[in-house]
Scaffold this motif. Structure first.
Motif, PDB file in Angstrom:
ATOM      1  N   HIS A  43       0.844  -1.195   0.000  1.00 28.91           N
ATOM      2  CA  HIS A  43       0.000   0.000   0.000  1.00 28.91           C
ATOM      3  C   HIS A  43       0.882   1.249   0.000  1.00 28.91           C
ATOM      4  N   ASN A  44       1.850   1.284   0.907  1.00 28.57           N
ATOM      5  CA  ASN A  44       2.754   2.435   0.994  1.00 28.57           C
ATOM      6  C   ASN A  44       3.618   2.586  -0.250  1.00 28.57           C
ATOM      7  N   LEU A  45       4.115   1.482  -0.774  1.00 25.77           N
ATOM      8  CA  LEU A  45       4.939   1.546  -1.983  1.00 25.77           C
ATOM      9  C   LEU A  45       4.151   2.102  -3.163  1.00 25.77           C
ATOM     10  N   LEU A  46       2.899   1.659  -3.312  1.00 29.46           N
ATOM     11  CA  LEU A  46       2.078   2.121  -4.428  1.00 29.46           C
ATOM     12  C   LEU A  46       1.706   3.597  -4.255  1.00 29.46           C
ATOM     13  N   ALA A  47       1.357   4.012  -3.056  1.00 26.72           N
ATOM     14  CA  ALA A  47       1.051   5.430  -2.819  1.00 26.72           C
ATOM     15  C   ALA A  47       2.279   6.292  -3.111  1.00 26.72           C
ATOM     16  N   ALA A  48       3.454   5.849  -2.678  1.00 20.73           N
ATOM     17  CA  ALA A  48       4.689   6.594  -2.942  1.00 20.73           C
ATOM     18  C   ALA A  48       4.983   6.655  -4.441  1.00 20.73           C
ATOM     19  N   SER A  49       4.741   5.563  -5.143  1.00 18.87           N
ATOM     20  CA  SER A  49       4.945   5.527  -6.587  1.00 18.87           C
ATOM     21  C   SER A  49       4.008   6.509  -7.287  1.00 18.87           C
ATOM     22  N   MET A  50       2.766   6.542  -6.850  1.00 16.88           N
ATOM     23  CA  MET A  50       1.786   7.488  -7.426  1.00 16.88           C
ATOM     24  C   MET A  50       2.242   8.923  -7.193  1.00 16.88           C
ATOM     25  N   LEU A  51       2.669   9.221  -5.961  1.00 17.69           N
ATOM     26  CA  LEU A  51       3.124  10.572  -5.651  1.00 17.69           C
ATOM     27  C   LEU A  51       4.331  10.946  -6.512  1.00 17.69           C
ATOM     28  N   ALA A  52       5.284  10.033  -6.617  1.00 13.83           N
ATOM     29  CA  ALA A  52       6.485  10.304  -7.415  1.00 13.83           C
ATOM     30  C   ALA A  52       6.131  10.561  -8.873  1.00 13.83           C
ATOM     31  N   ALA A  53       5.097   9.901  -9.375  1.00 15.43           N
ATOM     32  CA  ALA A  53       4.709  10.059 -10.776  1.00 15.43           C
ATOM     33  C   ALA A  53       3.986  11.381 -11.035  1.00 15.43           C
ATOM     34  N   VAL A  54       3.192  11.853 -10.085  1.00 12.82           N
ATOM     35  CA  VAL A  54       2.398  13.064 -10.330  1.00 12.82           C
ATOM     36  C   VAL A  54       3.033  14.347  -9.812  1.00 12.82           C
ATOM     37  N   ARG A  55       3.941  14.245  -8.847  1.00 11.34           N
ATOM     38  CA  ARG A  55       4.479  15.452  -8.209  1.00 11.34           C
ATOM     39  C   ARG A  55       5.211  16.391  -9.172  1.00 11.34           C
ATOM     40  N   THR A 150     -20.655  14.845 -16.182  1.00 10.63           N
ATOM     41  CA  THR A 150     -20.868  13.442 -15.836  1.00 10.63           C
ATOM     42  C   THR A 150     -19.529  12.769 -15.517  1.00 10.63           C
ATOM     43  N   TRP A 151     -19.632  11.602 -14.917  1.00 13.96           N
ATOM     44  CA  TRP A 151     -18.447  10.818 -14.568  1.00 13.96           C
ATOM     45  C   TRP A 151     -18.430   9.539 -15.373  1.00 13.96           C
ATOM     46  N   ALA A 152     -17.246   9.172 -15.857  1.00 17.20           N
ATOM     47  CA  ALA A 152     -17.059   7.923 -16.592  1.00 17.20           C
ATOM     48  C   ALA A 152     -16.045   7.078 -15.840  1.00 17.20           C
ATOM     49  N   GLN A 153     -16.256   5.764 -15.873  1.00 20.59           N
ATOM     50  CA  GLN A 153     -15.347   4.841 -15.193  1.00 20.59           C
ATOM     51  C   GLN A 153     -14.665   3.949 -16.219  1.00 20.59           C
ATOM     52  N   SER A 154     -13.390   3.666 -15.973  1.00 24.77           N
ATOM     53  CA  SER A 154     -12.650   2.685 -16.759  1.00 24.77           C
ATOM     54  C   SER A 154     -11.725   1.942 -15.810  1.00 24.77           C
ATOM     55  N   VAL A 155     -11.230   0.818 -16.271  1.00 23.21           N
ATOM     56  CA  VAL A 155     -10.316   0.008 -15.466  1.00 23.21           C
ATOM     57  C   VAL A 155      -9.058  -0.218 -16.277  1.00 23.21           C
ATOM     58  N   LEU A 156      -7.910   0.042 -15.657  1.00 27.41           N
ATOM     59  CA  LEU A 156      -6.624  -0.128 -16.320  1.00 27.41           C
ATOM     60  C   LEU A 156      -5.860  -1.278 -15.689  1.00 27.41           C
ATOM     61  N   GLY A 157      -5.069  -1.938 -16.523  1.00 23.69           N
ATOM     62  CA  GLY A 157      -4.240  -3.040 -16.054  1.00 23.69           C
ATOM     63  C   GLY A 157      -2.872  -2.993 -16.706  1.00 23.69           C
ATOM     64  N   PRO A 158      -2.131  -4.101 -16.635  1.00 28.44           N
ATOM     65  CA  PRO A 158      -0.792  -4.147 -17.217  1.00 28.44           C
ATOM     66  C   PRO A 158      -0.796  -3.700 -18.676  1.00 28.44           C
ATOM     67  N   GLY A 159       0.198  -2.891 -19.031  1.00 28.93           N
ATOM     68  CA  GLY A 159       0.332  -2.396 -20.401  1.00 28.93           C
ATOM     69  C   GLY A 159      -0.480  -1.149 -20.693  1.00 28.93           C
ATOM     70  N   ASP A 160      -1.383  -0.764 -19.803  1.00 31.12           N
ATOM     71  CA  ASP A 160      -2.223   0.415 -20.022  1.00 31.12           C
ATOM     72  C   ASP A 160      -1.547   1.663 -19.485  1.00 31.12           C
ATOM     73  N   LEU A 171       0.447   8.486 -16.994  1.00 30.39           N
ATOM     74  CA  LEU A 171       0.857   7.472 -16.028  1.00 30.39           C
ATOM     75  C   LEU A 171       0.807   6.095 -16.673  1.00 30.39           C
ATOM     76  N   SER A 172       1.867   5.343 -16.527  1.00 25.70           N
ATOM     77  CA  SER A 172       1.936   3.967 -17.008  1.00 25.70           C
ATOM     78  C   SER A 172       1.652   3.032 -15.838  1.00 25.70           C
ATOM     79  N   VAL A 173       0.689   2.147 -16.005  1.00 26.21           N
ATOM     80  CA  VAL A 173       0.381   1.183 -14.935  1.00 26.21           C
ATOM     81  C   VAL A 173       1.614   0.366 -14.607  1.00 26.21           C
ATOM     82  N   ASP A 174       2.332  -0.084 -15.620  1.00 33.12           N
ATOM     83  CA  ASP A 174       3.537  -0.897 -15.374  1.00 33.12           C
ATOM     84  C   ASP A 174       4.570  -0.121 -14.551  1.00 33.12           C
ATOM     85  N   ASP A 175       4.766   1.158 -14.869  1.00 30.27           N
ATOM     86  CA  ASP A 175       5.734   1.956 -14.109  1.00 30.27           C
ATOM     87  C   ASP A 175       5.269   2.176 -12.677  1.00 30.27           C
ATOM     88  N   LEU A 176       3.982   2.438 -12.485  1.00 31.62           N
ATOM     89  CA  LEU A 176       3.457   2.676 -11.141  1.00 31.62           C
ATOM     90  C   LEU A 176       3.627   1.451 -10.240  1.00 31.62           C
TER      91      LEU A 176
END
Length: 181
Positions: A43-55, A150-160, A171-176
């Protein structure tokens, strides 16, 4: 969500309650205060990765990026998103109330709340452009994105990958997820 620790606090009283609480963070939902549990390693690693990607993009856009400990005010409620980006002038040193991006990394104890209560609350924020719900055990990100009124939902996975408008970043899912799962 667990049983409330206290009942019927307003937002300012909650801020004072949080300032006095040195060990545990709490969220305020419907006037009730709920203790938050600690996060696991992924959880912490993924949150840190997200922050590093958007900051860097947030800073380039003149925005601020936060991880975990900055509160967001949604009406009378208060939450601690895992990652937040806000660009408007902050109302207070203790919280933001106009984020453009919010990210929650789910856990077994928070997944339902993140998908239901927080989704409903966060999407009421006029400033919010995207709400991401990330899964720490598998490369999967649920994207809730505002398109006009309006709001739209999508789901991303590997390679997206995902292009955000605030902050302006791809943001690359693989990089995150590198080093997370």
């Amino acid at each position: 969500m667990s049983t409330p620790e206290t009942a019927h606090l307003d937002f300012e009283s909650w801020l004072a309650f949080e300032a006095a609480s040195s060990e545990v963070r709490h969220e305020l939902v419907g006037g009730n205060v709920y203790a938050m549990t600690g996060a696991m390693r992924r959880h912490n690693l993924l949150a840190a990765s997200m922050l590093a990607a958007v900051r860097p993009a947030a800073m380039a856009d003149g925005c601020r990026a936060y991880v975990a400990d900055m509160k967001v005010r949604v009406g009378a409620d208060g939450y601690y998103p895992d990652v937040m980006v806000a660009c408007d002038e902050p109302p207070d040193d203790r919280f933001e109330d106009a984020p453009c991006l919010l990210v929650e990394v789910v856990s077994p104890s928070t997944e339902t709340v993140d998908r239901r209560e927080k989704l409903a609350a966060y999407t009421r924020l006029p400033s919010l452009r995207a709400y991401l719900i990330a899964h720490p055990d598998t490369p999967r990100i649920e994207v809730h994105r505002r398109h006009g009124g309006t709001w739209a939902q999508s789901v991303l996975g590997p390679g997206d990958s995902l292009v955000l408008e605030c902050p302006k970043v791809e943001l690359s899912v693989d990089d995150l997820y590198q080093g997370v799962t």
